[in-house]
Design a protein around this motif. Structure first.
Motif, PDB file in Angstrom:
ATOM      1  N   VAL A   1     -14.387 -26.780 -23.316  1.00 29.11           N
ATOM      2  CA  VAL A   1     -14.205 -27.903 -24.231  1.00 29.11           C
ATOM      3  C   VAL A   1     -14.982 -27.599 -25.508  1.00 29.11           C
ATOM      4  CG1 VAL A   1     -14.453 -30.382 -24.596  1.00 29.11           C
ATOM      5  CG2 VAL A   1     -14.021 -29.501 -22.293  1.00 29.11           C
ATOM      6  N   SER A   2     -14.269 -27.524 -26.618  1.00 30.47           N
ATOM      7  CA  SER A   2     -14.876 -27.159 -27.898  1.00 30.47           C
ATOM      8  C   SER A   2     -15.091 -28.391 -28.769  1.00 30.47           C
ATOM      9  CB  SER A   2     -13.974 -26.155 -28.625  1.00 30.47           C
ATOM     10  OG  SER A   2     -14.499 -25.827 -29.888  1.00 30.47           O
ATOM     11  N   GLY A   3     -16.235 -28.443 -29.449  1.00 29.01           N
ATOM     12  CA  GLY A   3     -16.496 -29.516 -30.390  1.00 29.01           C
ATOM     13  C   GLY A   3     -17.116 -30.748 -29.763  1.00 29.01           C
ATOM     14  N   ALA A   4     -17.490 -31.692 -30.634  1.00 28.32           N
ATOM     15  CA  ALA A   4     -18.111 -32.944 -30.182  1.00 28.32           C
ATOM     16  C   ALA A   4     -17.003 -33.935 -29.818  1.00 28.32           C
ATOM     17  CB  ALA A   4     -19.018 -33.509 -31.272  1.00 28.32           C
ATOM     18  N   GLN A   5     -16.363 -33.691 -28.684  1.00 22.21           N
ATOM     19  CA  GLN A   5     -15.228 -34.508 -28.259  1.00 22.21           C
ATOM     20  C   GLN A   5     -15.670 -35.930 -27.914  1.00 22.21           C
ATOM     21  OE1 GLN A   5     -12.085 -33.563 -28.326  1.00 22.21           O
ATOM     22  NE2 GLN A   5     -12.440 -31.407 -28.844  1.00 22.21           N
TER      23      GLN A   5
ATOM     24  N   ASP B   1     -26.713 -25.362 -30.753  1.00 22.05           N
ATOM     25  CA  ASP B   1     -27.854 -24.972 -31.579  1.00 22.05           C
ATOM     26  C   ASP B   1     -28.651 -26.214 -31.960  1.00 22.05           C
ATOM     27  OD1 ASP B   1     -29.638 -23.533 -33.098  1.00 22.05           O
ATOM     28  OD2 ASP B   1     -28.227 -23.021 -34.692  1.00 22.05           O
ATOM     29  N   ILE B   2     -29.958 -26.077 -31.988  1.00 23.99           N
ATOM     30  CA  ILE B   2     -30.848 -27.190 -32.344  1.00 23.99           C
ATOM     31  C   ILE B   2     -30.541 -27.718 -33.737  1.00 23.99           C
ATOM     32  CG2 ILE B   2     -33.272 -27.878 -32.668  1.00 23.99           C
ATOM     33  CD1 ILE B   2     -32.431 -27.126 -29.789  1.00 23.99           C
ATOM     34  N   ALA B   3     -30.138 -26.828 -34.650  1.00 24.81           N
ATOM     35  CA  ALA B   3     -29.918 -27.209 -36.043  1.00 24.81           C
ATOM     36  C   ALA B   3     -28.504 -27.701 -36.319  1.00 24.81           C
ATOM     37  CB  ALA B   3     -30.243 -26.030 -36.956  1.00 24.81           C
ATOM     38  N   CYS B   4     -27.730 -27.954 -35.280  1.00 21.48           N
ATOM     39  CA  CYS B   4     -26.335 -28.379 -35.420  1.00 21.48           C
ATOM     40  C   CYS B   4     -26.223 -29.876 -35.142  1.00 21.48           C
ATOM     41  CB  CYS B   4     -25.462 -27.582 -34.452  1.00 21.48           C
ATOM     42  SG  CYS B   4     -23.796 -28.219 -34.243  1.00 21.48           S
ATOM     43  N   PRO B   5     -25.933 -30.698 -36.164  1.00 29.03           N
ATOM     44  CA  PRO B   5     -25.838 -32.143 -35.909  1.00 29.03           C
ATOM     45  C   PRO B   5     -24.704 -32.499 -34.957  1.00 29.03           C
ATOM     46  CG  PRO B   5     -25.036 -31.607 -38.114  1.00 29.03           C
ATOM     47  CD  PRO B   5     -25.688 -30.370 -37.584  1.00 29.03           C
ATOM     48  N   TRP B   6     -23.607 -31.729 -35.000  1.00 30.31           N
ATOM     49  CA  TRP B   6     -22.485 -31.998 -34.101  1.00 30.31           C
ATOM     50  C   TRP B   6     -22.868 -31.702 -32.652  1.00 30.31           C
ATOM     51  CZ3 TRP B   6     -19.394 -35.088 -36.264  1.00 30.31           C
ATOM     52  CH2 TRP B   6     -19.135 -35.003 -37.634  1.00 30.31           C
ATOM     53  N   CYS B   7     -23.804 -30.786 -32.459  1.00 25.74           N
ATOM     54  CA  CYS B   7     -24.290 -30.506 -31.104  1.00 25.74           C
ATOM     55  C   CYS B   7     -25.095 -31.688 -30.567  1.00 25.74           C
ATOM     56  CB  CYS B   7     -25.138 -29.238 -31.101  1.00 25.74           C
ATOM     57  SG  CYS B   7     -24.223 -27.723 -31.487  1.00 25.74           S
ATOM     58  N   TYR B   8     -25.898 -32.300 -31.433  1.00 22.81           N
ATOM     59  CA  TYR B   8     -26.666 -33.481 -31.040  1.00 22.81           C
ATOM     60  C   TYR B   8     -25.719 -34.628 -30.718  1.00 22.81           C
ATOM     61  CZ  TYR B   8     -30.853 -36.540 -31.251  1.00 22.81           C
ATOM     62  OH  TYR B   8     -31.892 -37.391 -30.963  1.00 22.81           O
ATOM     63  N   ILE B   9     -24.742 -34.842 -31.597  1.00 22.99           N
ATOM     64  CA  ILE B   9     -23.754 -35.895 -31.376  1.00 22.99           C
ATOM     65  C   ILE B   9     -22.947 -35.607 -30.110  1.00 22.99           C
ATOM     66  CG2 ILE B   9     -21.624 -36.913 -32.306  1.00 22.99           C
ATOM     67  CD1 ILE B   9     -22.905 -36.438 -35.136  1.00 22.99           C
ATOM     68  N   GLY B  10     -22.545 -34.335 -29.947  1.00 26.67           N
ATOM     69  CA  GLY B  10     -21.771 -33.960 -28.766  1.00 26.67           C
ATOM     70  C   GLY B  10     -22.545 -34.160 -27.480  1.00 26.67           C
ATOM     71  N   LYS B  11     -23.842 -33.881 -27.525  1.00 31.15           N
ATOM     72  CA  LYS B  11     -24.695 -34.092 -26.349  1.00 31.15           C
ATOM     73  C   LYS B  11     -24.692 -35.564 -25.952  1.00 31.15           C
ATOM     74  CE  LYS B  11     -29.549 -33.639 -24.818  1.00 31.15           C
ATOM     75  NZ  LYS B  11     -29.848 -35.077 -24.683  1.00 31.15           N
ATOM     76  N   ARG B  12     -24.825 -36.446 -26.932  1.00 35.32           N
ATOM     77  CA  ARG B  12     -24.854 -37.874 -26.612  1.00 35.32           C
ATOM     78  C   ARG B  12     -23.494 -38.359 -26.113  1.00 35.32           C
ATOM     79  NH1 ARG B  12     -28.685 -38.355 -26.288  1.00 35.32           N
ATOM     80  NH2 ARG B  12     -30.004 -39.301 -27.874  1.00 35.32           N
ATOM     81  N   LYS B  13     -22.420 -37.860 -26.712  1.00 32.37           N
ATOM     82  CA  LYS B  13     -21.084 -38.251 -26.250  1.00 32.37           C
ATOM     83  C   LYS B  13     -20.855 -37.792 -24.809  1.00 32.37           C
ATOM     84  CE  LYS B  13     -18.647 -38.566 -30.666  1.00 32.37           C
ATOM     85  NZ  LYS B  13     -17.544 -38.026 -31.499  1.00 32.37           N
ATOM     86  N   PHE B  14     -21.347 -36.616 -24.481  1.00 27.13           N
ATOM     87  CA  PHE B  14     -21.205 -36.127 -23.108  1.00 27.13           C
ATOM     88  C   PHE B  14     -21.999 -37.007 -22.149  1.00 27.13           C
ATOM     89  CE2 PHE B  14     -22.521 -33.461 -19.521  1.00 27.13           C
ATOM     90  CZ  PHE B  14     -21.265 -33.095 -19.040  1.00 27.13           C
TER      91      PHE B  14
ATOM     92  N   SER C   1     -18.875 -12.765 -25.500  1.00 31.06           N
ATOM     93  CA  SER C   1     -17.939 -12.197 -24.533  1.00 31.06           C
ATOM     94  C   SER C   1     -16.841 -13.185 -24.150  1.00 31.06           C
ATOM     95  CB  SER C   1     -18.697 -11.739 -23.276  1.00 31.06           C
ATOM     96  OG  SER C   1     -19.117 -12.842 -22.492  1.00 31.06           O
ATOM     97  N   TYR C   2     -17.119 -14.473 -24.278  1.00 28.31           N
ATOM     98  CA  TYR C   2     -16.117 -15.491 -23.980  1.00 28.31           C
ATOM     99  C   TYR C   2     -15.417 -15.997 -25.224  1.00 28.31           C
ATOM    100  CZ  TYR C   2     -17.519 -15.563 -19.156  1.00 28.31           C
ATOM    101  OH  TYR C   2     -17.761 -15.185 -17.863  1.00 28.31           O
ATOM    102  N   GLY C   3     -15.701 -15.360 -26.362  1.00 25.03           N
ATOM    103  CA  GLY C   3     -15.033 -15.742 -27.592  1.00 25.03           C
ATOM    104  C   GLY C   3     -15.501 -17.045 -28.180  1.00 25.03           C
ATOM    105  N   ILE C   4     -16.701 -17.486 -27.837  1.00 28.00           N
ATOM    106  CA  ILE C   4     -17.248 -18.721 -28.389  1.00 28.00           C
ATOM    107  C   ILE C   4     -17.805 -18.424 -29.781  1.00 28.00           C
ATOM    108  CG2 ILE C   4     -18.992 -20.531 -28.126  1.00 28.00           C
ATOM    109  CD1 ILE C   4     -18.855 -20.033 -25.086  1.00 28.00           C
ATOM    110  N   ARG C   5     -17.195 -19.016 -30.803  1.00 27.26           N
ATOM    111  CA  ARG C   5     -17.604 -18.756 -32.189  1.00 27.26           C
ATOM    112  C   ARG C   5     -18.212 -19.984 -32.855  1.00 27.26           C
ATOM    113  NH1 ARG C   5     -12.853 -15.968 -31.331  1.00 27.26           N
ATOM    114  NH2 ARG C   5     -12.970 -13.705 -31.647  1.00 27.26           N
ATOM    115  N   GLY C   6     -18.066 -21.127 -32.228  1.00 18.48           N
ATOM    116  CA  GLY C   6     -18.614 -22.352 -32.783  1.00 18.48           C
ATOM    117  C   GLY C   6     -19.164 -23.234 -31.683  1.00 18.48           C
ATOM    118  N   VAL C   7     -20.073 -24.107 -32.042  1.00 15.13           N
ATOM    119  CA  VAL C   7     -20.695 -25.000 -31.069  1.00 15.13           C
ATOM    120  C   VAL C   7     -20.666 -26.431 -31.595  1.00 15.13           C
ATOM    121  CG1 VAL C   7     -22.172 -23.300 -29.942  1.00 15.13           C
ATOM    122  CG2 VAL C   7     -22.968 -24.349 -32.048  1.00 15.13           C
ATOM    123  N   PRO C   8     -20.721 -27.418 -30.661  1.00 14.87           N
ATOM    124  CA  PRO C   8     -20.955 -27.259 -29.219  1.00 14.87           C
ATOM    125  C   PRO C   8     -19.728 -26.741 -28.494  1.00 14.87           C
ATOM    126  CG  PRO C   8     -20.522 -29.558 -29.735  1.00 14.87           C
ATOM    127  CD  PRO C   8     -20.615 -28.848 -31.047  1.00 14.87           C
TER     128      PRO C   8
END
Length: 239
Positions: free
Chosen positions: A216-220, A28-41, A199-206
């Motif tokens: 892979v769940s979370g900003a690993q 989600d755009i409004a998720c800071p962990w998604c932004y961080i996770g994107k950069r870590k990836f 349908s895949y049981g994804i309840r949190g992002v990234p």
């Protein structure tokens, strides 16, 4: 290993071939962990590519829509501190400490998150812009621009005119983008992504699915993500 086997993900752009790895990321755009996770990836991909110099596969990333707060109103925004206190029950000190912690983690991976200018916002229009940009081969640029607009520049990503400006900044024609967003041309694609996540049981992002197999769940950390890429690449090469 933080990766787990995942069910096959339908691939609208085709599966990863023998010379590529497909990565589907819900965020989600409004998720800071998604932004961080994107950069870590991205760091993980750079290291993976360098390690396999001359033989590294192409890593194709497709971003999927996921709204963490779909009930927020379109248009108006609220400062993040106010939102954490009123809607999440945090005290002033707790909210400040949490935001400062996130800013420090982001800084370590080269991201400038500034919660002094950041406000919470409905992201459904922003996700529609991502879907629109995908059709023009600009989804990656749109994702980065939207994250930066929201977390660094303090822009309202639920405002149509602001999104039109962002579209123009990444090289898309403004007027067609405005018409598509105003008409909701890509809302169905957003809803399809969200239904697929359920349908895949994804309840949190990234949440990332690599080559339709490993979830892979979370900003690993980059090292964890690189190990998953290495495992998948080994399996691809072995057939």
């Amino acid at each position: 290993m933080s990766a787990r086997k995942a069910g096959d993900v339908p691939r609208d752009d085709g599966p990863g071939r023998g010379d590529s790895i497909r990565v589907d990321i819900w965020s989600d755009i409004a998720c800071p962990w998604c932004y961080i996770g994107k950069r870590k990836f991205e760091i993980a991909v750079e290291s993976f590519t360098a390690r396999n110099a001359g033989a590294a596969p192409r890593v194709d990333v497709v971003f999927h829509s996921f709204e963490l707060a779909p009930d927020l109103p379109l248009g108006p925004t609220r400062p993040i501190r106010e939102y954490l206190k009123s809607d999440k029950g945090m005290g002033e000190r707790e909210a400040g400490a949490e935001l400062h912690r996130i800013e420090q983690i982001a800084d370590k991976v080269g991201i400038d998150i500034n919660f002094e200018v950041n406000s919470v916002a409905n992201t459904v229009l922003a996700h529609q812009l991502l879907q629109y940009a995908k059709g023009y081969g600009k989804q990656r640029e749109a994702k980065e621009a939207l994250f930066a607009a929201h977390f660094t520049q303090g822009r309202n990503v639920s405002d149509l005119e602001e999104l039109a400006a962002i579209a123009e900044e990444i090289g898309l024609d403004r007027e067609p983008a405005v018409r598509a967003l105003a008409a909701g041309d890509h809302l169905s694609a957003v809803r399809e992504d969200e239904e697929l996540a359920r349908s895949y049981g994804i309840r949190g992002v990234p949440f990332a699915v690599i080559n339709g197999e490993y979830g892979v769940s979370g900003a690993q950390e980059p090292e964890v993500l690189e190990r998953v890429l290495e495992r998948v690449w080994t399996e691809v090469r072995s057939g």
